[in-house]
Design a protein around this motif. Structure first.
Motif, mmCIF file in Angstrom:
data_model
loop_
_atom_site.group_PDB
_atom_site.id
_atom_site.type_symbol
_atom_site.label_atom_id
_atom_site.label_comp_id
_atom_site.label_asym_id
_atom_site.label_seq_id
_atom_site.Cartn_x
_atom_site.Cartn_y
_atom_site.Cartn_z
ATOM 1 N N ARG A 31 0.831 -1.209 0.000
ATOM 2 C CA ARG A 31 0.000 0.000 0.000
ATOM 3 C C ARG A 31 0.865 1.259 0.000
ATOM 4 O O ARG A 31 0.533 2.235 -0.668
ATOM 5 C CB ARG A 31 -0.953 -0.004 1.191
ATOM 6 N N ARG A 33 3.798 1.514 -1.332
ATOM 7 C CA ARG A 33 4.359 1.636 -2.687
ATOM 8 C C ARG A 33 3.313 2.175 -3.668
ATOM 9 O O ARG A 33 3.658 2.872 -4.615
ATOM 10 C CB ARG A 33 4.909 0.297 -3.181
ATOM 11 N N ARG A 34 2.041 1.858 -3.449
ATOM 12 C CA ARG A 34 0.980 2.444 -4.273
ATOM 13 C C ARG A 34 0.830 3.934 -3.968
ATOM 14 O O ARG A 34 0.589 4.733 -4.863
ATOM 15 C CB ARG A 34 -0.353 1.734 -4.032
ATOM 16 N N LEU A 35 1.000 4.300 -2.705
ATOM 17 C CA LEU A 35 0.901 5.695 -2.296
ATOM 18 C C LEU A 35 2.108 6.493 -2.788
ATOM 19 O O LEU A 35 1.983 7.656 -3.160
ATOM 20 C CB LEU A 35 0.807 5.775 -0.768
ATOM 21 N N CYS A 36 3.274 5.851 -2.808
ATOM 22 C CA CYS A 36 4.538 6.487 -3.224
ATOM 23 C C CYS A 36 5.210 5.623 -4.280
ATOM 24 O O CYS A 36 6.193 4.938 -3.992
ATOM 25 C CB CYS A 36 5.492 6.620 -2.045
ATOM 26 N N PRO A 37 4.705 5.612 -5.507
ATOM 27 C CA PRO A 37 5.283 4.720 -6.517
ATOM 28 C C PRO A 37 6.747 5.010 -6.833
ATOM 29 O O PRO A 37 7.497 4.100 -7.145
ATOM 30 C CB PRO A 37 4.414 4.942 -7.752
ATOM 31 N N SER A 48 0.600 15.653 -0.195
ATOM 32 C CA SER A 48 -0.396 15.246 -1.173
ATOM 33 C C SER A 48 -1.677 16.027 -0.893
ATOM 34 O O SER A 48 -2.214 15.969 0.217
ATOM 35 C CB SER A 48 -0.663 13.742 -1.084
ATOM 36 N N CYS A 142 -6.500 6.589 2.655
ATOM 37 C CA CYS A 142 -5.762 7.620 1.898
ATOM 38 C C CYS A 142 -5.760 7.311 0.403
ATOM 39 O O CYS A 142 -5.951 8.211 -0.426
ATOM 40 C CB CYS A 142 -4.328 7.737 2.415
ATOM 41 N N LEU A 143 -5.546 6.055 0.055
ATOM 42 C CA LEU A 143 -5.555 5.661 -1.356
ATOM 43 C C LEU A 143 -6.938 5.849 -1.968
ATOM 44 O O LEU A 143 -7.062 6.323 -3.103
ATOM 45 C CB LEU A 143 -5.088 4.214 -1.504
ATOM 46 N N HIS A 147 -5.026 10.120 -2.624
ATOM 47 C CA HIS A 147 -3.693 10.630 -2.272
ATOM 48 C C HIS A 147 -2.617 9.838 -2.996
ATOM 49 O O HIS A 147 -2.702 8.623 -3.126
ATOM 50 C CB HIS A 147 -3.458 10.529 -0.761
ATOM 51 N N ARG A 148 -1.597 10.552 -3.483
ATOM 52 C CA ARG A 148 -0.418 9.947 -4.099
ATOM 53 C C ARG A 148 0.751 10.908 -3.910
ATOM 54 O O ARG A 148 0.579 12.117 -3.952
ATOM 55 C CB ARG A 148 -0.582 9.714 -5.609
ATOM 56 N N SER A 151 3.261 12.560 -7.614
ATOM 57 C CA SER A 151 2.364 12.905 -8.720
ATOM 58 C C SER A 151 2.277 14.419 -8.852
ATOM 59 O O SER A 151 2.830 15.163 -8.054
ATOM 60 C CB SER A 151 0.967 12.326 -8.464
#
Length: 166
Positions: A31, A33-37, A48, A142-143, A147-148, A151
């Motif tokens: 999760r 890593r999805r938030l902070c690719p 964010s 958050c996701l 939020h990211r 980006s």
């Protein structure tokens, strides 16, 4: 339900279930890593900003070849005072692909004084489970809000601004 979980029972394993805690660490890592690719591309920190949601603040506190220590929080201000809630420090283990809440203390319900979990009579595993389960749920929230970090919506925070975060 939650992706990767077939039943609600899997979200509530018995206290002391080490294997479930390790799985939770893995899910938290995914999760994050999805938030902070592009976590490696974030030098100090970012905010964010999503319309209709609280601004989410990320600060990179430490980097080593295999880990990253970060802080994730919302900031609320009133009368020149800033309150951070929740305010979590998270260590990401990139080689093991796990993320764990660190630096938290557990206390018994009703106690005003915060003690180390063992001194408070709360097994360390149960304490870790509680804090990391909160992280799991919060990251999902958050996701879902959009939020990211890394980006176009995220704002880079200058190094000087991070001094107040430490």
């Amino acid at each position: 339900m939650f992706p990767g979980y077939a039943t609600a029972v899997q979200l509530h394993p018995g206290a002391g279930d080490f294997a479930a805690l390790m799985e939770l660490y893995e899910n938290n890592y995914l999760r994050l890593r999805r938030l902070c690719p592009d976590l490696g591309g974030i030098e100090d920190g970012q905010v964010s900003v999503v319309e209709g949601a609280s601004d989410l603040h990320l600060a990179i506190l430490e980097r080593t070849p295999y880990t990253t220590l970060l802080r994730l929080t919302y900031e609320f201000g009133s009368g020149g005072r800033i309150s951070r809630q929740p305010d979590l420090r998270i260590r990401m283990f990139h080689d093991a692909r796990q993320a764990e809440v660190v630096g938290r203390y557990c206390r018994r319900r009703g106690e005003g004084e915060v003690r180390l979990d063992a001194a408070a009579g709360i097994p360390g595993l149960a304490c870790r489970w509680r804090h990391n389960r909160f992280l799991f749920k919060w990251l999902g929230f958050c996701l879902a809000q959009g939020h990211r970090f890394g980006s176009s919506e995220a704002t880079t925070v200058a190094t000087g601004a991070l001094d107040s975060l430490s």
